[in-house]
Write a protein that holds these residues in place. Sequence first.
Motif, mmCIF file in Angstrom:
data_model
loop_
_atom_site.group_PDB
_atom_site.id
_atom_site.type_symbol
_atom_site.label_atom_id
_atom_site.label_comp_id
_atom_site.label_asym_id
_atom_site.label_seq_id
_atom_site.Cartn_x
_atom_site.Cartn_y
_atom_site.Cartn_z
ATOM 1 N N PRO A 95 20.138 -7.952 7.687
ATOM 2 C CA PRO A 95 18.905 -7.341 8.197
ATOM 3 C C PRO A 95 18.945 -5.822 8.387
ATOM 4 O O PRO A 95 17.889 -5.200 8.496
ATOM 5 N N PHE A 96 20.134 -5.220 8.387
ATOM 6 C CA PHE A 96 20.207 -3.790 8.690
ATOM 7 C C PHE A 96 20.398 -2.905 7.463
ATOM 8 O O PHE A 96 20.499 -1.692 7.604
ATOM 9 N N VAL A 97 20.446 -3.488 6.260
ATOM 10 C CA VAL A 97 20.623 -2.655 5.071
ATOM 11 C C VAL A 97 19.321 -1.929 4.737
ATOM 12 O O VAL A 97 18.235 -2.341 5.147
ATOM 13 N N GLN A 98 19.444 -0.838 3.966
ATOM 14 C CA GLN A 98 18.289 -0.055 3.528
ATOM 15 C C GLN A 98 17.948 -0.435 2.094
ATOM 16 O O GLN A 98 18.837 -0.575 1.253
ATOM 17 N N ILE A 99 16.649 -0.573 1.807
ATOM 18 C CA ILE A 99 16.189 -1.012 0.487
ATOM 19 C C ILE A 99 15.171 -0.020 -0.069
ATOM 20 O O ILE A 99 14.241 0.385 0.630
ATOM 21 N N VAL A 100 15.389 0.373 -1.324
ATOM 22 C CA VAL A 100 14.451 1.257 -2.038
ATOM 23 C C VAL A 100 14.076 0.575 -3.345
ATOM 24 O O VAL A 100 14.944 0.183 -4.120
ATOM 25 N N PHE A 101 12.781 0.432 -3.579
ATOM 26 C CA PHE A 101 12.317 -0.128 -4.847
ATOM 27 C C PHE A 101 12.040 1.003 -5.839
ATOM 28 O O PHE A 101 11.437 2.018 -5.484
ATOM 29 N N ILE A 102 12.518 0.806 -7.088
ATOM 30 C CA ILE A 102 12.175 1.713 -8.190
ATOM 31 C C ILE A 102 11.504 0.845 -9.251
ATOM 32 O O ILE A 102 12.168 0.031 -9.893
ATOM 33 N N THR A 103 10.203 1.001 -9.420
ATOM 34 C CA THR A 103 9.461 0.016 -10.210
ATOM 35 C C THR A 103 8.222 0.612 -10.871
ATOM 36 O O THR A 103 7.756 1.693 -10.506
ATOM 37 N N THR A 104 7.701 -0.117 -11.843
ATOM 38 C CA THR A 104 6.415 0.246 -12.466
ATOM 39 C C THR A 104 5.266 -0.511 -11.818
ATOM 40 O O THR A 104 4.101 -0.247 -12.110
ATOM 41 N N HIS A 105 5.588 -1.444 -10.931
ATOM 42 C CA HIS A 105 4.571 -2.340 -10.374
ATOM 43 C C HIS A 105 4.132 -1.894 -8.973
ATOM 44 O O HIS A 105 4.561 -2.439 -7.964
ATOM 45 N N ASP A 106 3.219 -0.931 -8.928
ATOM 46 C CA ASP A 106 2.709 -0.490 -7.637
ATOM 47 C C ASP A 106 1.850 -1.569 -6.979
ATOM 48 O O ASP A 106 1.688 -1.594 -5.760
ATOM 49 N N GLU A 107 1.318 -2.500 -7.802
ATOM 50 C CA GLU A 107 0.449 -3.548 -7.248
ATOM 51 C C GLU A 107 1.231 -4.558 -6.417
ATOM 52 O O GLU A 107 0.637 -5.352 -5.678
ATOM 53 N N LEU A 108 2.559 -4.537 -6.515
ATOM 54 C CA LEU A 108 3.375 -5.486 -5.750
ATOM 55 C C LEU A 108 3.829 -4.921 -4.395
ATOM 56 O O LEU A 108 4.495 -5.601 -3.637
ATOM 57 N N SER A 109 3.445 -3.695 -4.127
ATOM 58 C CA SER A 109 3.908 -3.063 -2.885
ATOM 59 C C SER A 109 3.443 -3.818 -1.644
ATOM 60 O O SER A 109 4.158 -3.862 -0.636
ATOM 61 N N PHE A 110 2.251 -4.422 -1.719
ATOM 62 C CA PHE A 110 1.747 -5.144 -0.551
ATOM 63 C C PHE A 110 2.619 -6.353 -0.224
ATOM 64 O O PHE A 110 2.687 -6.792 0.933
ATOM 65 N N LEU A 111 3.310 -6.899 -1.240
ATOM 66 C CA LEU A 111 4.173 -8.056 -1.007
ATOM 67 C C LEU A 111 5.383 -7.691 -0.154
ATOM 68 O O LEU A 111 5.933 -8.532 0.548
ATOM 69 N N THR A 112 5.791 -6.417 -0.218
ATOM 70 C CA THR A 112 6.918 -6.001 0.617
ATOM 71 C C THR A 112 6.531 -6.037 2.093
ATOM 72 O O THR A 112 7.369 -6.290 2.965
ATOM 73 N N LEU A 113 5.243 -5.806 2.375
ATOM 74 C CA LEU A 113 4.747 -5.913 3.753
ATOM 75 C C LEU A 113 4.611 -7.373 4.159
ATOM 76 O O LEU A 113 4.992 -7.767 5.262
#
Length: 247
Positions: A81-99
């Motif tokens: 739970p304490f790691v840091q995550i950065v997405f590098i992607t072409t799919h901006d439409e999936l950003s809401f799924l991270t929320l």
Amino acid sequence: MFPIYLLEDDATQRSEYARIINNTIMINEYAMQLVAASDDPKKLLNQVDNPKRGLFFLDMEIGENRQAGLELASQLRQQYPFVQIVFITTHDELSFLTLERRIAPLDYILKDQDTDIIMQKIIKDINIVQKNLETEAHHHQELLGYKIGARFFSVPMADVIMLNTAKARPGCVVLTAKNKQVDFPGNLNAFEQKYPQLFRCDKSALINLDYISSYDYQNKEVTLMERIKCKVSFRKARELNKILKER
């Protein structure tokens, strides 16, 4: 070493991102390491060796699976739970799924941006993590800080053996620590006021009493770890003798 992981299925992009990460670590002398750069989420997950620390740069789409990076991120967040995550992607439409999945990424970098912008964002994210590590370290142990040019450095106080000045280099302080020696602009008076746990044995040296191996009271000389010898002023000799007797 603080571990960094990279998931990217495009070999050219994976190589470029790895280069940026390694260069950022090397240039800034961060205590970090790119542990794995892979196109396989399972292989990457198997190389995680610290459940409490890590920075993950994840491509969202791997092969035919448009959400492979998202699925790995969800798994990471549940297990670590304490790691840091950065997405590098072409799919901006999936950003809401991270929320929706409560992944709370540090950043969301879109690949359709200019290469220089992507590079700067990767560097910025690494710098943010480094700053958080420094803040965390200050809460867990006292650090001695110093500045060289525009860059700030720190060393655990427990590793500091001594600070001294040399007549040949006025305005310069020499820091001797475990496995490290460095000189930088400064004066001992400022360090004496800021770090009272260091003992002023004479006008040119501050010493860490924990590293004293012997003290010759008659000759007013103290020997520190690594056979470092320091003169003790007449005024300070009696004070040091009393301190050592009480320890």
